[in-house]
Design a protein around this motif. Structure first.
Motif, PDB file in Angstrom:
ATOM      1  N   THR A 122     -33.708  13.389  -9.149  1.00  0.00           N
ATOM      2  CA  THR A 122     -34.143  13.748  -7.938  1.00  0.00           C
ATOM      3  C   THR A 122     -34.139  12.467  -6.898  1.00  0.00           C
ATOM      4  OG1 THR A 122     -36.585  13.423  -8.461  1.00  0.00           O
ATOM      5  CG2 THR A 122     -35.572  15.625  -8.673  1.00  0.00           C
ATOM      6  N   PHE A 123     -34.116  12.796  -5.635  1.00  0.00           N
ATOM      7  CA  PHE A 123     -33.814  11.709  -4.708  1.00  0.00           C
ATOM      8  C   PHE A 123     -34.699  11.753  -3.273  1.00  0.00           C
ATOM      9  CE2 PHE A 123     -30.027  12.773  -7.048  1.00  0.00           C
ATOM     10  CZ  PHE A 123     -29.573  11.442  -7.850  1.00  0.00           C
ATOM     11  N   TRP A 124     -35.717  12.705  -3.476  1.00  0.00           N
ATOM     12  CA  TRP A 124     -36.699  12.770  -2.365  1.00  0.00           C
ATOM     13  C   TRP A 124     -38.000  12.581  -3.256  1.00  0.00           C
ATOM     14  CZ3 TRP A 124     -37.572  17.509   1.067  1.00  0.00           C
ATOM     15  CH2 TRP A 124     -38.346  17.358   2.151  1.00  0.00           C
ATOM     16  N   ASN A 125     -38.812  11.488  -3.232  1.00  0.00           N
ATOM     17  CA  ASN A 125     -39.878  11.392  -3.796  1.00  0.00           C
ATOM     18  C   ASN A 125     -41.166  12.224  -3.387  1.00  0.00           C
ATOM     19  OD1 ASN A 125     -38.688   9.430  -5.607  1.00  0.00           O
ATOM     20  ND2 ASN A 125     -39.343   7.589  -4.254  1.00  0.00           N
ATOM     21  N   TYR A 177     -40.931  14.957  -2.186  1.00  0.00           N
ATOM     22  CA  TYR A 177     -40.781  16.560  -2.613  1.00  0.00           C
ATOM     23  C   TYR A 177     -41.616  16.570  -4.092  1.00  0.00           C
ATOM     24  CZ  TYR A 177     -38.974  21.198  -4.055  1.00  0.00           C
ATOM     25  OH  TYR A 177     -38.665  22.175  -4.693  1.00  0.00           O
ATOM     26  N   VAL A 178     -40.847  15.722  -5.002  1.00  0.00           N
ATOM     27  CA  VAL A 178     -41.398  15.949  -6.441  1.00  0.00           C
ATOM     28  C   VAL A 178     -42.542  15.289  -6.734  1.00  0.00           C
ATOM     29  CG1 VAL A 178     -38.986  15.952  -7.304  1.00  0.00           C
ATOM     30  CG2 VAL A 178     -40.099  13.948  -7.070  1.00  0.00           C
ATOM     31  N   ALA A 205     -44.925  17.029  -9.889  1.00  0.00           N
ATOM     32  CA  ALA A 205     -44.536  16.912 -11.326  1.00  0.00           C
ATOM     33  C   ALA A 205     -43.226  16.580 -11.314  1.00  0.00           C
ATOM     34  CB  ALA A 205     -45.230  18.021 -12.197  1.00  0.00           C
ATOM     35  N   ARG A 206     -42.762  15.684 -12.322  1.00  0.00           N
ATOM     36  CA  ARG A 206     -41.404  15.619 -12.545  1.00  0.00           C
ATOM     37  C   ARG A 206     -40.727  16.449 -13.876  1.00  0.00           C
ATOM     38  NH1 ARG A 206     -38.634  10.993  -9.652  1.00  0.00           N
ATOM     39  NH2 ARG A 206     -40.027  10.287  -7.950  1.00  0.00           N
TER      40      ARG A 206
END
Length: 371
Positions: free
Chosen positions: A229-232, A234-235, A241-242
């Motif tokens: 993922t590339f939008w910290n 958001y996650v 949670a990732r």
């Protein structure tokens, strides 16, 4: 301004699609150096970077079938990095240090920037909003993995819920919908198995401001299921949670779901437990630790949480659906929903209807005790 004009001019020269009123120039990774943390699709779009990877780490690209490495979005290559691919294969990231150093020496050209931004859009959709409340925007833009059957089944289920309850719902696959003038028309935005980085920097800003000022968010399954993922924000802040992985061999299994917070309005009318068959996500950290109100958990004793190449996915305490306040706004996420059949299961339909009613409420969200 000179750099912006140059990008626009080059886009026109290389044949930018007619639908682009203006090329997208504020995509999040436009200027990032090539690295083992780059989306693989960006590496494949650059001749020198692609050749370097094929020379130094070509075996990694054989980890998955060739179709996963398409350069046309939606593509799995948009949600994978060389570092993540190495981890999936069991190769340590340190093994790629030489590749990373070599990639970083490759200049990022204006053509690279245009190619990177091409999977985003600034299109303003013409939305006809029917009567009814809450007013719901079903968002379906994907640049990563698109599982057509699950997306279609979820859309049909949400449309049926809206018709049954007198809610106003419209559907869009345009990132350009994430702008204040559009978002302010809606009580909640539903991300239908959204995969990949889909919003420009200005769209991210508008979406976050919408939520924090009182908007609602519902995410289902793939909306938090990307390997990279590339939008910290958001996650880590919104979802909290990732994604770690899901079982394989078999991918779909029966599992028992247990209600965790019977007092939550999102649990209204739900049984204390039920069994479903689906692709069960595990996460690298427990959303409970980030203040989420856990609605339901998985009983790991009822299925085999073992992923690719024997990867252990056991979490112990295993949330599968949760909610939280985001500023004055509300969010709900459920990891259920890969198999189309899940969107016809009565307990899950009830949970999603509860989530729409709760997230679509206009009063400011009140933080519940951490559970």
């Amino acid at each position: 301004m000179r750099g912006i004009r140059a990008l626009i001019a080059i886009a026109l020269l290389v044949g930018a699609p007619a639908a682009w009123a203006a090329p997208v120039i504020d995509c999040p990774m436009r200027d990032a150096p090539f690295s083992i943390q780059s989306p693989i699709v960006d590496i494949l779009l650059n001749t020198d970077a692609k050749a370097l990877v094929e020379t130094q780490a070509g075996d990694l690209l054989k980890t998955l079938p060739p179709r996963f490495f398409s350069t046309t979005a939606p593509t799995f290559a948009a949600i994978l990095t060389m570092e993540k691919l190495a981890a999936m294969k069991g190769t340590g990231a340190t093994d790629l240090s030489a590749l990373d150093a070599a990639l970083r020496k490759i200049p990022v050209t204006p053509g690279d920037r245009i190619a990177r931004c091409a999977r985003y859009d600034n299109d303003r959709p013409a939305l006809t909003l029917p009567a009814g409340r809450p007013r719901l925007l079903l968002f379906e833009k994907m640049t990563g993995f698109r599982d057509g059957p699950s997306v279609d089944a979820a859309r049909a289920a949400f449309q049926a819920m809206a018709k049954r309850n007198g809610w106003a719902l419209v559907v869009t696959d345009k990132g350009g919908a994430m702008r204040p003038s559009v978002l302010r028309r809606f009580d909640a935005v539903i991300w239908n198995n959204v995969s990949g980085d889909v919003l420009t920097l200005s769209q991210r800003k508008a979406f976050r401001a919408y939520l924090e000022s009182g908007g609602g968010f519902i995410g289902v399954h793939g909306s938090a299921g990307d390997p990279a993922t590339f939008w910290n924000w958001y996650v880590d802040n919104l979802i909290g949670a990732r994604f770690a992985g899901h079982p394989m061999n078999p991918q779909f299994q029966d599992a028992r779901i247990a209600l965790s917070d019977a007092k939550s309005p999102l649990a209204s009318g739900l049984p204390s437990e039920w069994v479903m068959n689906d692709e069960w996500y595990s996460f690298t950290a427990n959303p409970r630790a980030t203040g989420a109100d856990i609605i339901a958990t998985l009983d790991e004793s009822t299925y085999s949480p073992v992923g690719m190449d024997g990867m252990q996915l056991r979490m112990g305490d295993h949330p599968i659906a949760w909610s939280r306040c985001v500023g004055k706004g509300r969010m709900f996420y459920s990891a259920i929903g890969h198999r189309p059949e899940t969107y016809g299961a009565a307990p899950y339909v009830r949970m999603l209807e509860n989530a729409i009613r709760w997230t679509g409420t206009k009063s400011a969200c009140q933080t519940r005790p951490v559970r």
